[in-house]
Design a protein around this motif. Sequence first.
Motif, PDB file in Angstrom:
ATOM      1  N   LEU A   1     139.048 -67.571 -18.777  1.00  0.00           N
ATOM      2  CA  LEU A   1     138.263 -66.739 -19.688  1.00  0.00           C
ATOM      3  C   LEU A   1     138.582 -67.045 -21.146  1.00  0.00           C
ATOM      4  N   SER A   2     139.863 -67.242 -21.421  1.00  0.00           N
ATOM      5  CA  SER A   2     140.281 -67.454 -22.810  1.00  0.00           C
ATOM      6  C   SER A   2     139.829 -68.800 -23.358  1.00  0.00           C
ATOM      7  N   THR A   3     139.408 -69.712 -22.487  1.00  0.00           N
ATOM      8  CA  THR A   3     138.930 -71.022 -22.945  1.00  0.00           C
ATOM      9  C   THR A   3     137.439 -71.216 -22.677  1.00  0.00           C
ATOM     10  N   SER A   4     136.750 -70.123 -22.309  1.00  0.00           N
ATOM     11  CA  SER A   4     135.337 -70.266 -21.947  1.00  0.00           C
ATOM     12  C   SER A   4     134.386 -69.997 -23.091  1.00  0.00           C
ATOM     13  N   GLY A   5     134.940 -69.847 -24.310  1.00  0.00           N
ATOM     14  CA  GLY A   5     134.075 -69.620 -25.470  1.00  0.00           C
ATOM     15  C   GLY A   5     133.865 -68.147 -25.713  1.00  0.00           C
ATOM     16  N   SER A   6     134.962 -67.442 -26.053  1.00  0.00           N
ATOM     17  CA  SER A   6     134.856 -65.990 -26.184  1.00  0.00           C
ATOM     18  C   SER A   6     134.191 -65.555 -27.481  1.00  0.00           C
ATOM     19  N   GLY A   7     134.407 -66.299 -28.559  1.00  0.00           N
ATOM     20  CA  GLY A   7     133.871 -65.876 -29.842  1.00  0.00           C
ATOM     21  C   GLY A   7     134.624 -64.662 -30.365  1.00  0.00           C
ATOM     22  N   SER A   8     134.232 -64.139 -31.525  1.00  0.00           N
ATOM     23  CA  SER A   8     134.821 -62.923 -32.068  1.00  0.00           C
ATOM     24  C   SER A   8     133.851 -62.321 -33.064  1.00  0.00           C
ATOM     25  N   VAL A   9     134.066 -61.064 -33.402  1.00  0.00           N
ATOM     26  CA  VAL A   9     133.222 -60.398 -34.372  1.00  0.00           C
ATOM     27  C   VAL A   9     133.799 -60.629 -35.749  1.00  0.00           C
ATOM     28  N   GLY A  10     132.949 -60.930 -36.707  1.00  0.00           N
ATOM     29  CA  GLY A  10     133.432 -61.205 -38.047  1.00  0.00           C
ATOM     30  C   GLY A  10     133.946 -59.965 -38.738  1.00  0.00           C
ATOM     31  N   GLY A  11     134.591 -60.154 -39.861  1.00  0.00           N
ATOM     32  CA  GLY A  11     135.136 -59.040 -40.623  1.00  0.00           C
ATOM     33  C   GLY A  11     134.090 -58.410 -41.507  1.00  0.00           C
ATOM     34  N   SER A  12     134.549 -57.850 -42.621  1.00  0.00           N
ATOM     35  CA  SER A  12     133.674 -57.098 -43.510  1.00  0.00           C
ATOM     36  C   SER A  12     132.480 -57.930 -43.951  1.00  0.00           C
ATOM     37  N   GLY A  13     131.273 -57.348 -43.720  1.00  0.00           N
ATOM     38  CA  GLY A  13     130.061 -58.018 -44.133  1.00  0.00           C
ATOM     39  C   GLY A  13     129.612 -59.075 -43.179  1.00  0.00           C
ATOM     40  N   SER A  14     130.295 -59.249 -42.047  1.00  0.00           N
ATOM     41  CA  SER A  14     129.941 -60.310 -41.118  1.00  0.00           C
ATOM     42  C   SER A  14     129.841 -59.772 -39.723  1.00  0.00           C
ATOM     43  N   SER A  15     128.980 -60.387 -38.922  1.00  0.00           N
ATOM     44  CA  SER A  15     128.948 -60.077 -37.496  1.00  0.00           C
ATOM     45  C   SER A  15     128.867 -61.372 -36.740  1.00  0.00           C
TER      46      SER A  15
ATOM     47  N   THR B   1     137.574 -42.757 -30.394  1.00  0.00           N
ATOM     48  CA  THR B   1     136.482 -43.062 -31.327  1.00  0.00           C
ATOM     49  C   THR B   1     136.602 -44.477 -31.864  1.00  0.00           C
ATOM     50  N   PHE B   2     137.823 -44.881 -32.187  1.00  0.00           N
ATOM     51  CA  PHE B   2     138.035 -46.215 -32.732  1.00  0.00           C
ATOM     52  C   PHE B   2     137.614 -47.289 -31.742  1.00  0.00           C
ATOM     53  N   TRP B   3     138.105 -47.215 -30.506  1.00  0.00           N
ATOM     54  CA  TRP B   3     137.775 -48.260 -29.538  1.00  0.00           C
ATOM     55  C   TRP B   3     136.306 -48.228 -29.146  1.00  0.00           C
ATOM     56  N   SER B   4     135.714 -47.057 -29.091  1.00  0.00           N
ATOM     57  CA  SER B   4     134.281 -46.983 -28.799  1.00  0.00           C
ATOM     58  C   SER B   4     133.482 -47.677 -29.892  1.00  0.00           C
ATOM     59  N   ALA B   5     133.894 -47.485 -31.139  1.00  0.00           N
ATOM     60  CA  ALA B   5     133.207 -48.133 -32.257  1.00  0.00           C
ATOM     61  C   ALA B   5     133.429 -49.645 -32.238  1.00  0.00           C
ATOM     62  N   VAL B   6     134.650 -50.069 -31.907  1.00  0.00           N
ATOM     63  CA  VAL B   6     134.934 -51.506 -31.818  1.00  0.00           C
ATOM     64  C   VAL B   6     134.067 -52.154 -30.741  1.00  0.00           C
ATOM     65  N   PHE B   7     133.981 -51.524 -29.570  1.00  0.00           N
ATOM     66  CA  PHE B   7     133.175 -52.082 -28.484  1.00  0.00           C
ATOM     67  C   PHE B   7     131.702 -52.114 -28.864  1.00  0.00           C
ATOM     68  N   GLY B   8     131.234 -51.062 -29.540  1.00  0.00           N
ATOM     69  CA  GLY B   8     129.836 -51.038 -29.958  1.00  0.00           C
ATOM     70  C   GLY B   8     129.518 -52.125 -30.967  1.00  0.00           C
ATOM     71  N   ALA B   9     130.405 -52.308 -31.935  1.00  0.00           N
ATOM     72  CA  ALA B   9     130.199 -53.351 -32.940  1.00  0.00           C
ATOM     73  C   ALA B   9     130.195 -54.735 -32.295  1.00  0.00           C
ATOM     74  N   THR B  10     131.076 -54.936 -31.341  1.00  0.00           N
ATOM     75  CA  THR B  10     131.163 -56.224 -30.648  1.00  0.00           C
ATOM     76  C   THR B  10     129.910 -56.470 -29.820  1.00  0.00           C
ATOM     77  N   LEU B  11     129.409 -55.434 -29.167  1.00  0.00           N
ATOM     78  CA  LEU B  11     128.193 -55.559 -28.366  1.00  0.00           C
ATOM     79  C   LEU B  11     127.007 -55.956 -29.236  1.00  0.00           C
ATOM     80  N   LEU B  12     126.896 -55.345 -30.406  1.00  0.00           N
ATOM     81  CA  LEU B  12     125.803 -55.685 -31.321  1.00  0.00           C
ATOM     82  C   LEU B  12     125.918 -57.138 -31.780  1.00  0.00           C
ATOM     83  N   ALA B  13     127.132 -57.549 -32.141  1.00  0.00           N
ATOM     84  CA  ALA B  13     127.326 -58.928 -32.588  1.00  0.00           C
ATOM     85  C   ALA B  13     127.042 -59.909 -31.467  1.00  0.00           C
TER      86      ALA B  13
END
Length: 209
Positions: free
Chosen positions: A28-42, A177-189
Motif C-alpha cells: 500500500l505504501s508504494t502503490s501511489g498514495s499521494g497526500s493532501v496539500g497544505g494551506s491553499g492547496s489540495s 472533529t479534527f479527524w473527521s475534518a481531516v478525512f473529509g478534506a482528504t476525500l475532497l482532494a
Amino acid sequence: MATTTDGPGTSRGAATRARILAATAGLLSTSGSGSVGGSGSSGGGGGARRSVTVSEIARAAGVYPNQITHHYGSKDRLVLDAAFALFLRDTTRLQAAGRRASSAEAFRHVLARTALAMPSTPLVVRALAAAGDDAGQRERVRLLLAVLFRQSERYLERVVAEHGWTSGSGVGRDARTFWSAVFGATLLADAGVTGGPSDLDLAGTVSIR
C-alpha cells in the motif's frame, strides 16, 4: 476432524497474520498514495496509485492466496487493517511533532499540517470508503475509529495538562472533529476538488487555547 497448525489461534497463525499484514502495508505504501496539500492547496491522491491484488499480497508475504481469506476473510478487510496500521504509526510521528510546538496556536497548525501530509491518510480514507454497506466491514471501521479517537483524546489530555492549556469543546470532541475534518478534506482532494479545506481550516477545528 483434521486441525491446522496455521489456525488463527495458534502462534504460527499469528505469525502468518502479521506477515500478511506487513506485506500488505508495504504494498500500500508504494502503490501511489499521494497526500493532501497544505494551506491553499489540495494536491491530489491521483496519479500513479493503484489497487493491490491478492496475488501480489500472497507473493510478498510468502503465503498462498487462500491463506489471506483464511486469516482475514477478504482483501477489503485486510487492506483496511493494513491502512490503519500505517496510519496509527504515522500518528505517533504527528504526536511527536505536536509536542515540540511552543504555543497552542502553533500546536493546532502543526497537527493540521502534519495530518494532511501523512502518506497514510489517503490510504485510510479509501479503505473507509470501500467499506460500503458490508456490515462486517462497517463494524470493523467503527472499532478502528474508536481506537484512533481514544488514542488521540489521551494524547490531547496529556498535552493540555503539560502546557496548562484548555480545550473549549473538550478533548474528546476535539479529537473526533479534527479527524473527521481531516478525512473529509482528504476525500475532497482525492476526488479532484480544488479549493477545499486547508491546514488553516483544520487548525480551527481544535479548540485548544
